[in-house]
Write an enzyme that holds these catalytic residues in place. Structure first.
Site, PDB file in Angstrom:
ATOM      1  N   SER A 155      -9.585  -1.034   7.344  1.00 50.55           N
ATOM      2  CA  SER A 155      -9.081  -0.879   5.981  1.00 50.55           C
ATOM      3  C   SER A 155      -8.402  -2.091   5.369  1.00 50.55           C
ATOM      4  O   SER A 155      -8.063  -2.085   4.192  1.00 50.55           O
ATOM      5  CB  SER A 155      -8.112   0.292   5.907  1.00 50.55           C
ATOM      6  OG  SER A 155      -8.846   1.478   5.875  1.00 50.55           O
ATOM      7  N   LYS A 200       0.853  -1.199   0.000  1.00 43.12           N
ATOM      8  CA  LYS A 200       0.000   0.000   0.000  1.00 43.12           C
ATOM      9  C   LYS A 200       0.885   1.244   0.000  1.00 43.12           C
ATOM     10  O   LYS A 200       1.910   1.278   0.699  1.00 43.12           O
ATOM     11  CB  LYS A 200      -0.883  -0.048   1.250  1.00 43.12           C
ATOM     12  CG  LYS A 200      -1.892   1.063   1.379  1.00 43.12           C
ATOM     13  CD  LYS A 200      -2.749   0.833   2.623  1.00 43.12           C
ATOM     14  CE  LYS A 200      -3.805   1.888   2.828  1.00 43.12           C
ATOM     15  NZ  LYS A 200      -4.646   1.641   4.020  1.00 43.12           N
ATOM     16  N   SER A 216      -9.674   1.520   3.284  1.00 41.77           N
ATOM     17  CA  SER A 216      -8.881   2.346   2.417  1.00 41.77           C
ATOM     18  C   SER A 216      -7.864   1.574   1.572  1.00 41.77           C
ATOM     19  O   SER A 216      -7.384   2.096   0.579  1.00 41.77           O
ATOM     20  CB  SER A 216      -8.124   3.383   3.253  1.00 41.77           C
ATOM     21  OG  SER A 216      -7.219   2.739   4.140  1.00 41.77           O
TER      22      SER A 216
HETATM   23  N1  GLN Z   1     -12.808   3.421   6.840  1.00 39.94           N
HETATM   24  C1  GLN Z   1     -12.181   3.823   8.051  1.00 39.94           C
HETATM   25  C2  GLN Z   1     -11.878   5.291   8.002  1.00 39.94           C
HETATM   26  O1  GLN Z   1     -12.224   5.901   7.059  1.00 39.94           O
HETATM   27  C3  GLN Z   1     -10.974   3.011   8.293  1.00 39.94           C
HETATM   28  C4  GLN Z   1      -9.774   3.501   7.603  1.00 39.94           C
HETATM   29  C5  GLN Z   1      -8.569   2.661   7.886  1.00 39.94           C
HETATM   30  O2  GLN Z   1      -8.663   1.596   8.498  1.00 39.94           O
HETATM   31  N2  GLN Z   1      -7.429   3.156   7.475  1.00 39.94           N
HETATM   32  O3  GLN Z   1     -11.310   5.844   8.896  1.00 39.94           O
END
Ligand code: GLN
Length: 478
Positions: free
Chosen positions: A175, A76, A151
């Site tokens: 994420s 990532k 994400s």
């Molecule tokens: N969807 C969650 C957020 O927007 C988790 C994001 C993540 O785990 N990086 O914060």
């Protein structure tokens, strides 16, 4: 295309000369270029990957090779790889190159893995759909009209579409697990501190964790084993010994107690997901597992606590992008403070700005006690709920996400609705415990359905063991 199903099998075939690593890497590169519209990668390191394939092939020939020899990995784009771009899918880091390598990535390289590229994600890992990226949306390979989740959308797609063997993502509130669920693969979020965060661009430091996306449980175990462990560069990394996860996957059926919390099966959960999960629960019962009803009474506060605490931490962590030290600097300013303001206004995307403002607000004097301090207390209550429950069960079984992959654009104008898609995943990060997504079925539209298992701190072994049982005995055989 692939004539192996796990990375260990690949390594054996490489050793036996049944696979040429160079052709294998070439095939992945070809597939990446054929699937460009998925937009899974921000950067592909073609020449370097091919060169490394030759080096590793040679090492294999000479019999001195690492545990991940020839495994093709995508990472990532919030993880540092020295002298390579590190953008976090943000314009503010558009031309930035990492000056060191993340520990988790270095551990893979040390075991002779091949890093094939950096994957697209929501900007600074903030999002649940991969729509908040300066590099554009990522498409779900199962249905291109739909999001891959976020994400770590690019990392999930790279594995689901077989553009690499395995990938690394990060999970601050879901994420890894949620995109794994949306794309129909395994995604493991380890215990906080299990994997060093050194070289991971901070979003919310007390929540962030790095973990693998894989097509099977064996690979998740193998990768976790390599990337885990104490690191002097991350004071929050744990000294707890790292088990040989990949060697302890087999469990006696019925030997683990599994908890089901009604709080995770309420309003908003797709009936089809619920049905499929209950089918699995029935099968587990038949196989002799004890299923126990449990309660996590503070579950309704998880989203609120999560979005207060993570935005607070983000507002502080992202203060470093000021146009002065690195990254993007605005061309138009007439004072220092205008330089800061314009650089940040022009460099950050909408969602990141929303979070910085929210986080600054909840930390500001006058509101600190009402929001930040209170959310910290709620975090403790949520952790206490888990502590209580893990006195009576080994694992907790829940849905990963309330819905299957939603349509592109469906939630992007409604941040609250988007935040609610994290309802089942944020609790593990608030409590610091590990969780995994298991792809269990498809819904009537053919979209993957994910199920989550959570375990107590540092009990990844149990997570992997039950996942392995479910994969082999309940999914593959059904
Ligand atoms: N969807 C969650 C957020 O927007 C988790 C994001 C993540 O785990 N990086 O914060």
């Amino acid at each position: 295309m692939k004539n192996y199903s796990t990375i260990n099998e690949k390594i054996q075939k490489l050793r036996a000369g049944e696979i040429s690593l160079k052709s294998n890497v070439e095939e992945f590169l070809l597939k990446i270029s054929q699937n460009q519209k998925l937009n899974a990668f921000n950067f592909v390191f073609e020449e370097e990957a091919l060169k490394n394939a030759e080096i590793v092939q040679e090492k294999i020939k000479n019999g001195n090779f690492g545990k991940a020899a020839g495994v093709v990995v995508a990472i990532k784009d919030v993880l540092s790889l020295k002298d390579h771009p590190l953008t976090c899918s943000s314009n503010i880091l558009k031309n930035f190159e990492a000056i060191y390598t993340a520990t988790a990535v270095q551990k893979l390289i040390d075991e002779d893995a091949i890093i094939i590229g950096k994957t697209n994600c929501d900007e600074f890992a903030m999002g649940s759909s991969n729509e908040n990226s300066a590099f554009g949306n990522v498409l779900n390979p199962v249905d291109n009209q739909r999001v891959p989740g976020g994400s770590s959308g690019g990392s999930a797609v790279a594995v689901a579409a077989e553009l690499c063997d395995v990938s690394l993502g990060t999970d601050t509130g879901g994420s890894i697990r949620q995109p794994a669920a949306f794309c129909g693969i395994y995604g493991l979020k380890p215990t906080y501190g299990r994997v060093s965060r050194f070289g991971l661009t901070a979003f919310a430091s007390s929540f962030d964790s790095i973990g693998p996306f894989t097509n099977n449980v064996e690979d998740a175990a193998s990768i976790l084993e390599i990337i885990s462990g104490y690191d002097k560069n991350d004071s929050t990394s744990s000294k707890t010994a790292v088990p040989a996860y990949s060697e302890v996957l087999k469990l006696k059926p019925g030997s683990l107690k599994i908890g089901i919390a009604e709080e995770y099966f309420g309003q908003g959960l797709s009936p089809e997901i619920k049905e499929q999960i209950f089918l699995i629960i029935e099968k587990l019962k038949l196989a002799g597992f004890e299923i126990k009803e449990i309660h996590l009474p503070h579950s309704e506060y998880t989203i609120a606590a999560y979005y207060i605490l993570t935005t607070a931490e983000a507002s502080s962590n992202l203060a470093r992008y000021d146009g002065a030290r690195y990254g993007y600097r605005s061309k138009t300013f007439s004072s220092l403070s205008e330089m800061y303001t314009n650089s940040r206004t022009e460099g950050f995307g909408k969602e990141v700005k929303r979070r910085i403002m929210l986080g600054t607000y909840v930390l500001s004097s006058g509101y600190y006690d009402a929001y930040y301090r209170k959310a910290q207390k709620v975090r403790r209550l949520i952790k206490n709920d888990f502590d209580e429950v893990f006195k009576t069960v080994d694992l907790i079984l829940t849905p990963t996400s309330p819905t299957t992959a939603f349509k592109l654009g469906e939630k992007s104008d409604n941040p609250l609705e988007m935040y609610l898609s994290d309802i089942y995943t944020t609790s593990a990060n608030l409590a610091g415990i590990p969780g995994i997504n298991i792809p269990i079925a498809k819904d009537s539209a053919g979209l993957p359905i994910g199920m989550q298992l959570m375990a107590n701190l540092f009990e990844e072994e149990k997570l992997l063991q039950l996942s392995y049982f479910i994969q082999n005995e309940l999914i593959r055989k059904s």
